[in-house]
Design a protein around this motif. Sequence first.
Motif, PDB file in Angstrom:
ATOM      1  N   VAL A 144      44.155  58.151  33.022  1.00 53.39           N
ATOM      2  CA  VAL A 144      45.371  57.896  32.079  1.00 53.39           C
ATOM      3  C   VAL A 144      44.836  57.435  30.846  1.00 53.39           C
ATOM      4  O   VAL A 144      44.096  56.744  30.653  1.00 53.39           O
ATOM      5  N   LEU A 145      45.287  58.067  29.738  1.00 52.16           N
ATOM      6  CA  LEU A 145      44.888  57.681  28.196  1.00 52.16           C
ATOM      7  C   LEU A 145      46.258  56.952  27.816  1.00 52.16           C
ATOM      8  O   LEU A 145      47.196  57.477  27.775  1.00 52.16           O
ATOM      9  N   THR A 146      46.008  56.015  27.162  1.00 49.69           N
ATOM     10  CA  THR A 146      46.933  55.141  26.351  1.00 49.69           C
ATOM     11  C   THR A 146      46.793  55.132  24.775  1.00 49.69           C
ATOM     12  O   THR A 146      45.909  54.553  24.258  1.00 49.69           O
ATOM     13  N   PRO A 147      47.614  56.165  24.101  1.00 46.14           N
ATOM     14  CA  PRO A 147      47.281  56.367  22.562  1.00 46.14           C
ATOM     15  C   PRO A 147      47.827  55.236  21.745  1.00 46.14           C
ATOM     16  O   PRO A 147      47.233  54.842  20.848  1.00 46.14           O
TER      17      PRO A 147
ATOM     18  N   THR B 138      47.888  68.200  31.905  1.00 46.87           N
ATOM     19  CA  THR B 138      48.089  67.013  31.365  1.00 46.87           C
ATOM     20  C   THR B 138      49.749  66.942  31.285  1.00 46.87           C
ATOM     21  O   THR B 138      50.654  67.948  31.206  1.00 46.87           O
ATOM     22  N   ALA B 139      50.071  65.686  31.041  1.00 47.19           N
ATOM     23  CA  ALA B 139      51.643  65.262  31.129  1.00 47.19           C
ATOM     24  C   ALA B 139      51.695  64.162  30.209  1.00 47.19           C
ATOM     25  O   ALA B 139      50.904  62.952  30.568  1.00 47.19           O
ATOM     26  N   GLU B 140      52.527  64.062  29.189  1.00 51.00           N
ATOM     27  CA  GLU B 140      52.646  63.114  28.187  1.00 51.00           C
ATOM     28  C   GLU B 140      54.040  62.232  28.617  1.00 51.00           C
ATOM     29  O   GLU B 140      55.156  62.895  28.641  1.00 51.00           O
ATOM     30  N   LEU B 141      53.858  60.895  28.851  1.00 46.42           N
ATOM     31  CA  LEU B 141      55.129  60.314  29.275  1.00 46.42           C
ATOM     32  C   LEU B 141      55.422  59.351  28.042  1.00 46.42           C
ATOM     33  O   LEU B 141      54.645  58.582  27.604  1.00 46.42           O
ATOM     34  N   LEU B 142      56.751  59.637  27.679  1.00 42.57           N
ATOM     35  CA  LEU B 142      57.348  58.962  26.540  1.00 42.57           C
ATOM     36  C   LEU B 142      58.189  57.911  26.769  1.00 42.57           C
ATOM     37  O   LEU B 142      58.810  57.498  28.225  1.00 42.57           O
TER      38      LEU B 142
ATOM     39  N   SER C 205      48.948  47.808  28.427  1.00 44.14           N
ATOM     40  CA  SER C 205      47.917  48.618  27.980  1.00 44.14           C
ATOM     41  C   SER C 205      47.609  48.500  26.408  1.00 44.14           C
ATOM     42  O   SER C 205      48.632  48.807  25.722  1.00 44.14           O
ATOM     43  N   ALA C 206      46.540  48.114  26.000  1.00 43.41           N
ATOM     44  CA  ALA C 206      46.138  48.340  24.542  1.00 43.41           C
ATOM     45  C   ALA C 206      45.872  49.526  24.104  1.00 43.41           C
ATOM     46  O   ALA C 206      45.509  50.280  24.892  1.00 43.41           O
ATOM     47  N   ALA C 207      46.183  49.798  22.768  1.00 38.76           N
ATOM     48  CA  ALA C 207      45.695  51.298  22.308  1.00 38.76           C
ATOM     49  C   ALA C 207      44.298  51.557  22.347  1.00 38.76           C
ATOM     50  O   ALA C 207      43.465  50.655  22.192  1.00 38.76           O
ATOM     51  N   GLY C 208      44.275  52.778  22.944  1.00 38.17           N
ATOM     52  CA  GLY C 208      43.000  53.120  23.390  1.00 38.17           C
ATOM     53  C   GLY C 208      42.410  52.785  24.666  1.00 38.17           C
ATOM     54  O   GLY C 208      41.218  53.127  25.200  1.00 38.17           O
ATOM     55  N   SER C 209      43.376  52.241  25.627  1.00 36.62           N
ATOM     56  CA  SER C 209      42.781  52.059  27.112  1.00 36.62           C
ATOM     57  C   SER C 209      42.628  53.473  27.737  1.00 36.62           C
ATOM     58  O   SER C 209      43.445  54.496  27.449  1.00 36.62           O
TER      59      SER C 209
ATOM     60  N   ARG D 165      53.160  55.046  24.918  1.00 34.31           N
ATOM     61  CA  ARG D 165      53.113  56.270  25.557  1.00 34.31           C
ATOM     62  C   ARG D 165      51.917  56.222  26.291  1.00 34.31           C
ATOM     63  O   ARG D 165      50.915  55.739  26.085  1.00 34.31           O
ATOM     64  N   LYS D 166      51.924  57.299  27.297  1.00 34.87           N
ATOM     65  CA  LYS D 166      50.915  57.551  28.193  1.00 34.87           C
ATOM     66  C   LYS D 166      50.397  59.121  28.214  1.00 34.87           C
ATOM     67  O   LYS D 166      51.544  59.848  28.387  1.00 34.87           O
ATOM     68  N   ILE D 167      49.276  59.507  28.488  1.00 36.64           N
ATOM     69  CA  ILE D 167      49.162  60.863  28.770  1.00 36.64           C
ATOM     70  C   ILE D 167      48.130  60.925  30.133  1.00 36.64           C
ATOM     71  O   ILE D 167      46.971  60.193  30.033  1.00 36.64           O
ATOM     72  N   PHE D 168      48.816  61.738  31.033  1.00 40.19           N
ATOM     73  CA  PHE D 168      48.027  61.692  32.188  1.00 40.19           C
ATOM     74  C   PHE D 168      47.406  63.177  32.346  1.00 40.19           C
ATOM     75  O   PHE D 168      47.822  64.143  31.983  1.00 40.19           O
ATOM     76  N   TYR D 169      46.058  62.925  33.113  1.00 43.78           N
ATOM     77  CA  TYR D 169      45.283  64.173  33.221  1.00 43.78           C
ATOM     78  C   TYR D 169      45.510  64.422  34.739  1.00 43.78           C
ATOM     79  O   TYR D 169      44.817  63.493  35.652  1.00 43.78           O
ATOM     80  N   LEU D 170      45.799  65.413  35.441  1.00 43.14           N
ATOM     81  CA  LEU D 170      46.384  65.642  36.705  1.00 43.14           C
ATOM     82  C   LEU D 170      45.575  66.752  37.463  1.00 43.14           C
ATOM     83  O   LEU D 170      45.301  67.835  36.689  1.00 43.14           O
TER      84      LEU D 170
END
Length: 610
Positions: A329-332, A310-314, A246-250, A271-276
Amino acid sequence: MASSKETYCLCGQPYNIGQFMIECDCCREWFHGSCVDVKIYQSDDIDKYHCPKCSQTYGPSVLKIRTNNHRADRYELGAESKSAQIGSPAWVRALAARAMRPVPAALQRMRAYQFTEEFVRDNEFTRPILFNTPEGLDMQMPNPATFTVRSVLRYCGAQLEVEVIDVRRQSTLRMPLGDFVDYFETPPEQRDEKVLNVLSLEFSDTSMARLVEPPAMARRLDWAERVWPSAERPPRPAVQRYCLISAAGSYTDFHVDFGGTTVWYHVLHGRKIFYLIPPTAANLALYQQWSASNQHNEKFFGDLVEWYGTAELLPGQTLFIPTGWIHAVLTPEDSLVFGGNFLHSYAIEMQLQIYEIERKVETPIMFRYPLFESMHWYAGAHLLTLLRRHNEESQDEDFIINESQHKYPAPDLPSLLVRGIKILTNALKEWHALKSTDTQKRDNIPKCLNSVQLVRELCRELRTLEKKTTSSSSKDKDYKPKNHSPSKSHSKKHSSQNTKKSLKLTLPKPIMHMTLNSEFKDEKHNKDIYQETKVYNDKDIVYQNDRGYTTQDVKTYNGVQEKVYIDSKEGILSDKGYTYAYEDQYDHETNGYIDRHGKKSGSVLRIKLE
């Protein structure tokens, strides 16, 4: 479309349906994108294309003029008065600016040893689980220090066609993996706000598969591993190993993983951010309405429900999302992630419910779990075997007379599993009834299974289980403890049971003997003579014994009165005792007398035991 026999492009090759081509707006000739250095994701930005030959006369290609930064189509006219659409650069930046919501009800943190099948069986796996380290999950991942996106290209091949999501348009296109890797390795500031995302690179059939092994719990629960016959055709669905680049901003909008599957993710880079959102009845109803709406690409679904977390996955962390959970899912930043999906026996109800929602909102087949119904037919056969074995073990308990003979009673089936089997049986019954009018339902039934017999046997075993459960519950209700006060008959019975029988020991005859010098000699060649001593009239009677028993093979019995005959005279041995060897092979034994022959003198020692 021109005939496939015609040739095109600078290379003079015929048309290939799997290869991107672009038409020159001047000469009207078609060219392969790879031959004229035009990528498929760049074609939407071209207003008029000029081939290399025509560009010498008419100049370079003409690009479209951008009109906005908040709509899916950045060339849309009149976009100023319209709201932002999901996936556009402006919308993604606004989402990233929102505060995180670490709601405990949406996420739990655990250690790997706590995540067991018993945990899932007891209906505890109802929230996403985050593991900070992969230790204990029993999974295999590439070394993050050396493994990059270029490594994926090396293992899978540059010509592998992959599905790529254009994040701004929230649409899918296909392109060679080599082209995508070239894009991904371009610095983000040079990508011209073009954000691409690869989510469905399943690599089980590539050489990269040996580098990645799903977590042990995923392998243990997965129906594809447990119920699908290994030699069956078609092969089992390949959904266990995904590579996500995933590219940044996906941004991936709210969805439920196909077929209600449980999903796991492990971040190697980025890094990923999940909205649950939990799969409550109200939330699933809202999700179905939102999915069918024409305006769903302008509404953030998280704002429509009561709450979301939300959950941030490192890097190095692993996330399990249970069946039915609605998530986005957001990909910063640029990310490389591995994951997989699986169906299992403790989520049957939700899996079938999500499958029904997909049917109602007309989810395209390509976005559904492959061979979903076939997998459930195989699961039905597997669960029938489990039910039958359990009922047989429970029935055996009724024939056990002595309670002590049954130390390990058959454990009860988990209520979550029993409920799932009942729901699955009803679904299979419905699919079987439709097979006469629906060819797809008929084709989904595996050829090796008899659907009529399978449904009938499942119903029969469920009735048997219900009867056993009802019977055992009534027995527990009417149970009265017996009076175990001691009585004479009970005491006699107890004493007789505790009476120990005498044991007859037979020890093997030794092959080797250790001498005083700690040397071992073979018995066949042992010429040493061991002596035994008896006491008669306060005199020691010594006779020779050539049998060579060691002291380890003898046992002394004291206080035994014995009669001994020497030269036809009878005497009583004193209570000093004598030595007796196990496995003593006497010459003969008659009427309670034992004769022993001396080797040198030839005298006979006759002993009678009383």
